[in-house]
Scaffold this active site. Structure first.
Site, PDB file in Angstrom:
ATOM      1  N   ARG A  88      10.990 -30.707 -36.917  1.00 21.03           N
ATOM      2  CA  ARG A  88      11.679 -29.425 -37.146  1.00 21.03           C
ATOM      3  C   ARG A  88      10.695 -28.260 -37.094  1.00 21.03           C
TER       4      ARG A  88
ATOM      5  N   THR B 263      -1.134 -16.222 -41.337  1.00 26.21           N
ATOM      6  CA  THR B 263      -1.925 -16.604 -42.523  1.00 26.21           C
ATOM      7  C   THR B 263      -3.425 -16.581 -42.217  1.00 26.21           C
TER       8      THR B 263
ATOM      9  N   PRO C 128      -7.567 -17.226 -44.037  1.00 32.03           N
ATOM     10  CA  PRO C 128      -8.218 -18.075 -45.040  1.00 32.03           C
ATOM     11  C   PRO C 128      -8.174 -17.478 -46.450  1.00 32.03           C
TER      12      PRO C 128
ATOM     13  N   SER D 111      -0.010 -15.622 -49.024  1.00 33.80           N
ATOM     14  CA  SER D 111       1.170 -15.002 -49.637  1.00 33.80           C
ATOM     15  C   SER D 111       1.195 -13.486 -49.457  1.00 33.80           C
TER      16      SER D 111
ATOM     17  N   GLU E 125       6.009 -20.597 -45.080  1.00 32.56           N
ATOM     18  CA  GLU E 125       7.123 -19.636 -44.933  1.00 32.56           C
ATOM     19  C   GLU E 125       7.457 -18.991 -46.275  1.00 32.56           C
ATOM     20  N   GLY E 126       6.444 -18.771 -47.105  1.00 33.02           N
ATOM     21  CA  GLY E 126       6.638 -18.176 -48.425  1.00 33.02           C
ATOM     22  C   GLY E 126       6.774 -19.270 -49.458  1.00 33.02           C
TER      23      GLY E 126
HETATM   24  P1  TGC Z   1       7.164  -5.344 -48.199  1.00 36.48           P
HETATM   25  O1  TGC Z   1       6.887  -3.948 -48.637  1.00 36.48           O
HETATM   26  O2  TGC Z   1       8.091  -6.171 -49.004  1.00 36.48           O
HETATM   27  O3  TGC Z   1       7.687  -5.344 -46.704  1.00 36.48           O
HETATM   28  C1  TGC Z   1       7.106  -4.609 -45.666  1.00 36.48           C
HETATM   29  C2  TGC Z   1       8.210  -4.227 -44.702  1.00 36.48           C
HETATM   30  O4  TGC Z   1       8.858  -5.413 -44.211  1.00 36.48           O
HETATM   31  C3  TGC Z   1      10.254  -5.460 -44.602  1.00 36.48           C
HETATM   32  N1  TGC Z   1      10.521  -6.844 -44.997  1.00 36.48           N
HETATM   33  C4  TGC Z   1      11.223  -7.705 -44.251  1.00 36.48           C
HETATM   34  N2  TGC Z   1      11.880  -7.557 -43.094  1.00 36.48           N
HETATM   35  C5  TGC Z   1      12.509  -8.650 -42.575  1.00 36.48           C
HETATM   36  N3  TGC Z   1      12.485  -9.848 -43.168  1.00 36.48           N
HETATM   37  C6  TGC Z   1      11.818 -10.048 -44.328  1.00 36.48           C
HETATM   38  N4  TGC Z   1      11.795 -11.248 -44.885  1.00 36.48           N
HETATM   39  C7  TGC Z   1      11.151  -8.940 -44.928  1.00 36.48           C
HETATM   40  N5  TGC Z   1      10.410  -8.783 -46.051  1.00 36.48           N
HETATM   41  C8  TGC Z   1      10.041  -7.492 -46.081  1.00 36.48           C
HETATM   42  C9  TGC Z   1      10.355  -4.481 -45.756  1.00 36.48           C
HETATM   43  O5  TGC Z   1      11.661  -3.956 -45.848  1.00 36.48           O
HETATM   44  C10 TGC Z   1       9.332  -3.437 -45.360  1.00 36.48           C
HETATM   45  O6  TGC Z   1       9.896  -2.638 -44.323  1.00 36.48           O
HETATM   46  P2  TGC Z   1       9.484  -1.082 -44.156  1.00 36.48           P
HETATM   47  O7  TGC Z   1      10.278  -0.630 -42.978  1.00 36.48           O
HETATM   48  O8  TGC Z   1       9.857  -0.431 -45.452  1.00 36.48           O
HETATM   49  O9  TGC Z   1       8.009  -1.063 -43.922  1.00 36.48           O
HETATM   50  O10 TGC Z   1       5.776  -6.097 -48.035  1.00 36.48           O
HETATM   51  P3  TGC Z   1       4.812  -6.660 -49.117  1.00 36.48           P
HETATM   52  O11 TGC Z   1       3.421  -6.492 -48.582  1.00 36.48           O
HETATM   53  O12 TGC Z   1       5.135  -6.099 -50.479  1.00 36.48           O
HETATM   54  O13 TGC Z   1       5.089  -8.237 -49.105  1.00 36.48           O
HETATM   55  C11 TGC Z   1       6.226  -8.788 -49.588  1.00 36.48           C
HETATM   56  C12 TGC Z   1       6.165 -10.326 -49.496  1.00 36.48           C
HETATM   57  C13 TGC Z   1       5.270 -10.909 -50.582  1.00 36.48           C
HETATM   58  C14 TGC Z   1       7.588 -10.800 -49.747  1.00 36.48           C
HETATM   59  C15 TGC Z   1       5.668 -10.793 -48.117  1.00 36.48           C
HETATM   60  O14 TGC Z   1       4.352 -10.473 -47.940  1.00 36.48           O
HETATM   61  C16 TGC Z   1       5.850 -12.262 -47.886  1.00 36.48           C
HETATM   62  O15 TGC Z   1       6.910 -12.688 -47.445  1.00 36.48           O
HETATM   63  N6  TGC Z   1       4.808 -13.114 -48.157  1.00 36.48           N
HETATM   64  C17 TGC Z   1       4.846 -14.529 -47.812  1.00 36.48           C
HETATM   65  C18 TGC Z   1       4.124 -14.738 -46.496  1.00 36.48           C
HETATM   66  C19 TGC Z   1       4.682 -15.885 -45.716  1.00 36.48           C
HETATM   67  O16 TGC Z   1       5.783 -16.329 -45.892  1.00 36.48           O
HETATM   68  N7  TGC Z   1       3.900 -16.353 -44.747  1.00 36.48           N
HETATM   69  C20 TGC Z   1       4.372 -17.356 -43.832  1.00 36.48           C
HETATM   70  C21 TGC Z   1       3.435 -17.513 -42.673  1.00 36.48           C
HETATM   71  S1  TGC Z   1       4.151 -18.313 -41.266  1.00 36.48           S
HETATM   72  C22 TGC Z   1       4.378 -19.892 -41.741  1.00 36.48           C
HETATM   73  O17 TGC Z   1       4.195 -20.302 -42.829  1.00 36.48           O
HETATM   74  C23 TGC Z   1       4.876 -20.765 -40.673  1.00 36.48           C
HETATM   75  S2  TGC Z   1       5.154 -22.401 -41.103  1.00 36.48           S
HETATM   76  C24 TGC Z   1       6.096 -22.808 -39.776  1.00 36.48           C
HETATM   77  C25 TGC Z   1       6.433 -24.212 -39.610  1.00 36.48           C
HETATM   78  O18 TGC Z   1       5.546 -25.041 -39.344  1.00 36.48           O
HETATM   79  O19 TGC Z   1       7.671 -24.519 -39.671  1.00 36.48           O
HETATM   80  P1  FAD Z   2      -1.842 -18.490 -51.677  1.00 33.28           P
HETATM   81  O1  FAD Z   2      -1.166 -17.308 -51.116  1.00 33.28           O
HETATM   82  O2  FAD Z   2      -3.306 -18.388 -51.938  1.00 33.28           O
HETATM   83  O3  FAD Z   2      -1.092 -18.894 -53.026  1.00 33.28           O
HETATM   84  C1  FAD Z   2      -1.652 -19.836 -53.960  1.00 33.28           C
HETATM   85  C2  FAD Z   2      -0.673 -19.993 -55.157  1.00 33.28           C
HETATM   86  O4  FAD Z   2      -0.550 -18.716 -55.807  1.00 33.28           O
HETATM   87  C3  FAD Z   2       0.750 -20.408 -54.750  1.00 33.28           C
HETATM   88  O5  FAD Z   2       1.261 -21.274 -55.718  1.00 33.28           O
HETATM   89  C4  FAD Z   2       1.528 -19.092 -54.785  1.00 33.28           C
HETATM   90  O6  FAD Z   2       2.901 -19.280 -55.050  1.00 33.28           O
HETATM   91  C5  FAD Z   2       0.847 -18.386 -55.939  1.00 33.28           C
HETATM   92  N1  FAD Z   2       0.985 -16.926 -55.867  1.00 33.28           N
HETATM   93  C6  FAD Z   2       0.681 -16.133 -54.814  1.00 33.28           C
HETATM   94  N2  FAD Z   2       0.947 -14.846 -55.114  1.00 33.28           N
HETATM   95  C7  FAD Z   2       1.419 -14.834 -56.391  1.00 33.28           C
HETATM   96  C8  FAD Z   2       1.877 -13.810 -57.276  1.00 33.28           C
HETATM   97  N3  FAD Z   2       1.903 -12.535 -56.891  1.00 33.28           N
HETATM   98  N4  FAD Z   2       2.291 -14.158 -58.503  1.00 33.28           N
HETATM   99  C9  FAD Z   2       2.284 -15.475 -58.903  1.00 33.28           C
HETATM  100  N5  FAD Z   2       1.873 -16.490 -58.109  1.00 33.28           N
HETATM  101  C10 FAD Z   2       1.446 -16.165 -56.865  1.00 33.28           C
HETATM  102  N6  FAD Z   2       0.969 -19.819 -41.581  1.00 33.28           N
HETATM  103  C11 FAD Z   2       1.121 -19.181 -40.408  1.00 33.28           C
HETATM  104  O7  FAD Z   2       0.860 -17.988 -40.309  1.00 33.28           O
HETATM  105  N7  FAD Z   2       1.565 -19.846 -39.299  1.00 33.28           N
HETATM  106  C12 FAD Z   2       1.858 -21.158 -39.325  1.00 33.28           C
HETATM  107  O8  FAD Z   2       2.263 -21.725 -38.303  1.00 33.28           O
HETATM  108  C13 FAD Z   2       1.701 -21.871 -40.553  1.00 33.28           C
HETATM  109  N8  FAD Z   2       1.919 -23.210 -40.600  1.00 33.28           N
HETATM  110  C14 FAD Z   2       1.643 -23.892 -41.752  1.00 33.28           C
HETATM  111  C15 FAD Z   2       1.719 -25.283 -41.758  1.00 33.28           C
HETATM  112  C16 FAD Z   2       1.396 -26.000 -42.903  1.00 33.28           C
HETATM  113  C17 FAD Z   2       1.448 -27.495 -42.896  1.00 33.28           C
HETATM  114  C18 FAD Z   2       1.030 -25.317 -44.087  1.00 33.28           C
HETATM  115  C19 FAD Z   2       0.721 -26.075 -45.351  1.00 33.28           C
HETATM  116  C20 FAD Z   2       0.934 -23.938 -44.092  1.00 33.28           C
HETATM  117  C21 FAD Z   2       1.217 -23.208 -42.922  1.00 33.28           C
HETATM  118  N9  FAD Z   2       1.069 -21.822 -42.865  1.00 33.28           N
HETATM  119  C22 FAD Z   2       1.239 -21.147 -41.687  1.00 33.28           C
HETATM  120  C23 FAD Z   2       0.527 -21.100 -44.007  1.00 33.28           C
HETATM  121  C24 FAD Z   2       1.524 -20.830 -45.114  1.00 33.28           C
HETATM  122  O9  FAD Z   2       2.414 -19.830 -44.750  1.00 33.28           O
HETATM  123  C25 FAD Z   2       0.735 -20.455 -46.388  1.00 33.28           C
HETATM  124  O10 FAD Z   2       0.120 -21.644 -46.824  1.00 33.28           O
HETATM  125  C26 FAD Z   2       1.613 -19.874 -47.460  1.00 33.28           C
HETATM  126  O11 FAD Z   2       2.092 -18.609 -47.090  1.00 33.28           O
HETATM  127  C27 FAD Z   2       0.831 -19.717 -48.784  1.00 33.28           C
HETATM  128  O12 FAD Z   2      -0.420 -19.140 -48.582  1.00 33.28           O
HETATM  129  P2  FAD Z   2      -1.741 -19.852 -49.179  1.00 33.28           P
HETATM  130  O13 FAD Z   2      -1.710 -21.268 -48.816  1.00 33.28           O
HETATM  131  O14 FAD Z   2      -2.904 -19.046 -48.762  1.00 33.28           O
HETATM  132  O15 FAD Z   2      -1.562 -19.768 -50.765  1.00 33.28           O
END
Ligand code: TGC
Ligand code: FAD
Length: 385
Positions: free
Chosen positions: A92, A134, A136, A140, A365-366
């Site tokens: 997936r 993401t 190093p 988040s 993905e968060g």
């Molecule tokens: P914030 O001020 O909340 O947002 C900045 C701007 O973005 C808008 N926005 C969104 N728009 C669409 N979808 C969403 N989910 C959105 N979240 C926020 C927001 O309205 C704002 O727009 P504008 O026009 O006002 O500038 O930004 P923040 O810096 O306070 O961060 C909020 C937070 C913590 C929720 C965000 O940084 C976050 O989601 N952090 C988690 C990061 C994350 O999920 N990383 C994932 C990496 S990719 C991955 O893990 C792939 S795994 C794939 C796989 O193998 O399946």
């Molecule tokens: P951190 O952000 O360092 O967080 C560490 C801990 O602190 C977590 O428990 C978190 O919940 C907690 N925490 C963080 N902020 C707060 C807060 N404000 N208050 C309280 N607790 C908090 N990323 C990509 O960009 N592309 C990809 O394709 C991708 N694929 C991935 C595949 C795998 C198998 C894995 C494991 C990860 C992948 N990621 C990818 C990265 C993934 O999105 C991150 O691991 C995830 O967003 C968390 O970041 P981190 O691991 O640096 O943890």
């Protein structure tokens, strides 16, 4: 009569086309994924040989109209993800990254030339993408990213590193998010670009049937033609995450179903203290609770899909569903593992594989905490990150 996998007869509310897609992908998972996936997991191997078959079924960019894509609705996309993750989260993940994190940004933020160049080949699985947000120093808070792109004439020079990137080493093109003097921008970095390198992260105990990589950008020169012209600010990558998180909310249901099915079959035949385990009160309560949680998650996913198809879905609703459904699936995988007794710790049984995978799914993905805080901010108006 209600049955465990669909206790509220959700399939009855699907259209014929939606049911058909689910059946086709479900059969493929049964025939092509389940027989090999335990070995893949054990050997830390992503089954590349399945990619052409997935492309043939239209599983890459399935909601996109044109460019050789299937133009399906969001509920169909969700059902595809559910069936794929019933096989393995790694399968997936591959489809999620290709579709939601690579084809979606090219479609939404790319130029006409970029769309024509990349999307048809990505739909055919001839070009594989990865999504690089993401870093190093912490995933988040992508707002603190350090990867930088600096304008140099008609080119950009990118320096930095990305971490935990799915498909990083097998990707032909990387969607790279970098900070510029004008905020965050997205770039399509091609595999052969000088200064671009990738290596797999080894010794993972989770998502072993998936490549997870580290990427390095050292003075990478990328032409302006490879910048996504319509992507400006953090909103662009976050909007891609909304698409992928939607798919995960559905996918988690599939992982839970696989775990439940195996445990339910086992307790039906394992006889202890004079009767099968399924006759014991404590076991029935556990099965009932698993079905309660799976049913809640299914209903949440379907309603989310209907909202998305109606153009009414908000990203905070996706956060709630990603949080709820990943938690549900992880809890059910652990319950199922326990019900299988000692046998449940071996790769012969699927719950431990799903359980280990779901430790990644609940993090990427968060993380769960991030989604709780997203919902908390929506409810109170105060960011508590
Ligand atoms: P914030 O001020 O909340 O947002 C900045 C701007 O973005 C808008 N926005 C969104 N728009 C669409 N979808 C969403 N989910 C959105 N979240 C926020 C927001 O309205 C704002 O727009 P504008 O026009 O006002 O500038 O930004 P923040 O810096 O306070 O961060 C909020 C937070 C913590 C929720 C965000 O940084 C976050 O989601 N952090 C988690 C990061 C994350 O999920 N990383 C994932 C990496 S990719 C991955 O893990 C792939 S795994 C794939 C796989 O193998 O399946
Ligand atoms: P951190 O952000 O360092 O967080 C560490 C801990 O602190 C977590 O428990 C978190 O919940 C907690 N925490 C963080 N902020 C707060 C807060 N404000 N208050 C309280 N607790 C908090 N990323 C990509 O960009 N592309 C990809 O394709 C991708 N694929 C991935 C595949 C795998 C198998 C894995 C494991 C990860 C992948 N990621 C990818 C990265 C993934 O999105 C991150 O691991 C995830 O967003 C968390 O970041 P981190 O691991 O640096 O943890």
């Amino acid at each position: 009569m209600p049955e465990a996998m669909d206790f509220y007869a959700i399939r009855d509310s699907l259209s014929d086309d939606e049911r058909q897609i689910q059946d086709v992908v479900g059969r493929w998972v049964d025939e092509r994924v389940l027989p090999i996936i335990a070995d893949c997991f054990e050997q830390e191997r992503f089954p590349m040989e399945l990619v052409p078959e997935m492309a043939e079924m239209g599983l890459f960019g399935p909601t996109i109209e044109g460019y050789g894509c299937a133009g399906l609705n969001s509920v169909m996309y969700g059902l595809i993800m559910q069936e794929l993750e019933r096989g393995d989260s790694g399968i997936r993940s591959f489809a999620s990254v290709q579709s939601s994190l690579c084809m979606f940004p090219i479609l939404t933020y790319g130029s006409d030339e970029q769309k024509e160049r990349w999307l048809p080949k990505m739909a055919k699985g001839e070009v594989i993408g990865c999504f690089c947000l993401t870093e190093p120093d912490g995933g988040s808070d992508p707002g603190q990213m350090k990867t930088k792109a600096v304008r140099d004439g008609s080119d950009w020079i990118i320096n930095g590193a990305k971490m935990w990137i799915t498909n990083g080493t097998i990707a032909h093109v990387a969607v790279v998010w970098a900070v510029t003097d004008d905020g965050v921008m997205g770039f399509l970095v091609e595999k052969d670009t000088k200064g671009y390198s990738a290596r797999d992260i080894e010794h993972k105990f989770s998502l072993r049937a998936s490549h997870t990589s580290e990427l390095f950008f050292q003075d990478c020169r990328v032409p302006e033609a490879n910048r996504l012209p319509k992507a400006s600010g953090l909103r662009a990558p976050l909007s891609c995450l909304t698409q992928a998180r939607f798919g995960i909310a559905w996918g988690a249901v599939g992982a839970a179903q696989a775990c439940y099915a195996e445990a339910a079959e086992f307790v039906g035949v394992r006889a202890l203290f004079g009767s099968p385990l399924s006759h014991k009160q404590a076991v029935q309560i556990r099965l009932a609770d698993m079905v309660r949680r799976m049913t809640n998650a299914q209903l949440l996913a379907l309603q989310l899909g209907r909202l998305k198809d109606a153009g009414k879905m908000h990203h905070t609703q996706v956060s709630l569903a990603k949080w709820n459904n990943c938690r549900m699936a992880l809890d059910i995988a652990r319950e199922a593992r326990d019900l299988l007794g000692a046998g449940g710790i071996t790769i012969e049984c699927c719950p431990i594989r799903h359980m280990l995978n779901l430790e990644s799914v609940i993090t990427y993905e968060g993380t769960e905490t991030i989604h709780q805080l997203v919902v908390g901010r929506e409810l109170t108006g105060h960011a508590a990150f």
